[in-house]
Design an enzyme around this catalytic site. Sequence first.
Site: not given
Ligand code: 4HQ
Length: 262
Positions: A88, A115, A153, A168
Amino acid sequence: MNFVVLTIFPEMFIPFWEHGIIKRAVDRSKISASTVNIRDFAEGRHHTTDDRPYGGGCGMVMKPEPLAASIRAVKKKQPCSRTVLLTPQGRVFNQKIARTLALSEGLIFVCGRYEGVDERICDSFIDDEISIGDYVLTGGEVAAMVIIDAVTRLIPGVLGGADSAEKDSFSEDLLEHAHYTRPRTFEGTEVPEVLLSGNHKEIEKWRLEMSLIRTFLKRPDLLKNRPVNTQEMEILEKWCLDIRKIIQARQSLSGADSLPGN
Ligand code: 4HQ
């Protein structure tokens, strides 16, 4: 393009590699796709991949050694691949990022669980941190699939004829116009007349107009930082004129009848 996914749940990718466009791209040798089980690089009798966080608190952290060993093993075989951590905290994935990733020789996705991964992995083994959006997943696997789908893709020769990749230049970065197929009447609703006309110039004009109006109504943010070409400007000006006419008709009415607030 070579995709490698590092995960403790490689089974999640079996159905993913074996369906639809991804499968076709693999069969046509446009991409290679594989998983590496991080657990295979974990030492000890239990091949442990996680441990308790320093400083205490709840949850577990992915141990650095198995991650480092698995990334090194893949990098050794594909030195030109970029390592991407799904987190995240990364930049938020979009079509522009998909286009840049598609130019890469290979991508190694590191999927965390629990975590997250030990910070020293982020610091020294990761080229790029990407998030697929502001919500919390239980692991990076689904995020990796999202990115692999969007990137595949865009690879030349993957989509052909029936399902063209990017269209286009003008309808780029706009929402799609409405789509219709048979029957001509479905539960009382007709297909727009223009689509049955066979007039391809009119149909293209209608589609662009619908793409523009939908984008304006549903996702105005997409129009903000995007150049507007002459054809689009003409459409916007036509709406502007039509709206102005409605306002003027109102104003002259309320002026004649002097109805306040009408
Ligand atoms: N994660 N976009 C992996 C995500 C996440 C997201 C939370 C990543 C938990 C362990 N990954 N950990 N949003 O929420 O890519």
